[in-house]
Design a protein around this motif. Structure first.
Motif, PDB file in Angstrom:
ATOM      1  N   SER A 230      41.318  83.845  11.912  1.00  0.00           N
ATOM      2  CA  SER A 230      41.292  84.747  13.059  1.00  0.00           C
ATOM      3  C   SER A 230      42.019  86.035  12.712  1.00  0.00           C
ATOM      4  O   SER A 230      42.950  86.053  11.898  1.00  0.00           O
ATOM      5  N   GLU A 260      41.487  86.924  17.467  1.00  0.00           N
ATOM      6  CA  GLU A 260      40.051  86.794  17.679  1.00  0.00           C
ATOM      7  C   GLU A 260      39.413  86.175  16.440  1.00  0.00           C
ATOM      8  O   GLU A 260      39.654  86.650  15.323  1.00  0.00           O
ATOM      9  N   LEU A 270      39.498  82.355  21.936  1.00  0.00           N
ATOM     10  CA  LEU A 270      40.576  83.271  21.639  1.00  0.00           C
ATOM     11  C   LEU A 270      41.865  82.478  21.469  1.00  0.00           C
ATOM     12  O   LEU A 270      42.055  81.432  22.081  1.00  0.00           O
ATOM     13  N   LEU A 299      39.540  93.086  28.287  1.00  0.00           N
ATOM     14  CA  LEU A 299      38.881  93.352  27.015  1.00  0.00           C
ATOM     15  C   LEU A 299      37.742  94.329  27.238  1.00  0.00           C
ATOM     16  O   LEU A 299      37.114  94.318  28.297  1.00  0.00           O
ATOM     17  N   ARG A 302      42.391  95.455  25.731  1.00  0.00           N
ATOM     18  CA  ARG A 302      43.530  94.571  25.515  1.00  0.00           C
ATOM     19  C   ARG A 302      44.763  94.982  26.316  1.00  0.00           C
ATOM     20  O   ARG A 302      45.880  94.660  25.958  1.00  0.00           O
TER      21      ARG A 302
END
Length: 345
Positions: A230, A260, A270, A299, A302
């Protein structure tokens, strides 16, 4: 009388009436057009200032809530802000809650780095015990290799320039200037949860004459025991202080972090640091109503700045005005009144 009318008509120049009638028709049409435009603008203005609850609810029904999984990140990494941060010297600050190995490399091949990150954790762990995690042929040289046998708070590490000097060429470059690995020391994986973080990868840009951007962390990646990779990103918490610096958010893996899944990993959930719910968000209020605690991260911007009640009334972020395409909750929302909750969900 008929004789009088015939005399008047005979004295009027019929062709002169046509331009006059055309002007009257044009003026009338213009007034009608302006009246129609005024009505349209009034309606649009009212909808902008006071959007109807129907249109607002309709918009938010289509904003998906993304699944979020809490993950423990045992490492922190940041660059120390010094005037000497360059190819000659770089200062790092590292802390860890577990035993770990730190390996840093100069001029790492971008392609080979990303390919190696997809290798299974078992292979990477075994390789780290015997040699460097990056093949020597894929970097200029190993900058540092240290093993810590106990957890510690901030440890300052200074990296000196490589010999021979680092040469990356003109952009677009094929190598990262500096890559720092924080690798968890595991004698056995039996006690590790599949979602446990085992590697934190920090890609660092170094300011040079060819690319004079300030020294900074370009990207951070998390590797989990399950093999999931991620990309770690920071959430922008509404502090209420317009003069607060963003340097910390840029260069640290603080408690407000979002990971992510990398594209090749598919549509995984997530990941959020497990300390996010115990951090300052529990005391901060929504920037819109200043009544309910903020609980939703928006989103793609953020920004973590809004409560569930105000979220149902907006389609743009109140901080940056970016459209809201999705969101996830960073804490429980037990504060929502039941009648309001029914309308939102």
């Amino acid at each position: 009388m008929n004789v009088l009318n015939s005399v008047i008509l005979s004295n009027i120049d019929i062709p002169n009436l046509l331009p006059i009638m055309a002007i009257i028709v044009c003026i009338g049409g213009m007034f009608m057009f302006l009246a129609k435009v005024a009505v349209i603008l009034r309606i649009q203005g009212d909808e902008t200032i006071r959007p109807s609850s129907m249109s607002s609810n309709h918009r938010n029904l289509h904003v998906p809530r993304l699944k979020m999984t809490r993950v423990h990140i045992p490492f922190t990494f940041r660059l120390l802000e010094t005037s000497n941060n360059s190819y000659d010297e770089v200062k790092l600050s590292v802390s860890s809650q577990v035993k770990y190995t730190l390996q840093a490399f100069w001029a790492v091949s971008i392609r080979e780095l990303h390919m190696s990150l997809w290798r299974p954790w078992v292979e990477l762990n075994e390789q780290t015990k015997t040699s460097a995690i990056v093949d020597p042929s894929h970097c200029q040289q190993l900058a540092i290799n240290i093993r810590s046998q106990k957890p510690h708070n901030d440890l300052i590490i200074t990296l000196k320039s490589p010999k021979p000097p680092l040469v990356l060429g003109a952009p677009p470059r094929l190598a990262y200037p500096l890559v720092v690995f924080l690798i968890r020391d595991c004698e056995t994986d039996e006690n590790l949860h599949p979602d446990e973080t085992v590697i934190l990868v920090n890609v660092v840009h170094l300011k040079d004459p060819v690319c004079p951007l300030p020294t900074s962390v370009l990207a951070q990646y998390l590797k989990q025991t399950s093999g999931q990779l991620s990309c770690l990103k920071q959430l922008y918490l509404a502090t209420g202080d317009p003069f607060a610096s963003d340097e910390t958010n840029t260069n640290t893996t603080g408690s407000l972090s979002l990971a992510e899944p990398v594209a090749c990993a598919g549509n995984g959930p997530l990941l959020c640091s497990d300390s996010i719910r115990d951090g300052p968000t529990s005391e901060q209020l929504c920037v819109v109503c200043h009544y309910f605690p903020l609980s939703r991260a928006l989103l793609p911007c953020r920004h973590t700045c809004i409560c569930a009640v105000c979220f149902s009334k907006l389609d743009r972020c109140p901080m940056c005005r970016a459209p809201i395409t999705s969101y996830f909750c960073i804490r429980s929302e037990e504060y929502i009144p039941q009648q309001t909750e029914a309308k939102i969900f």
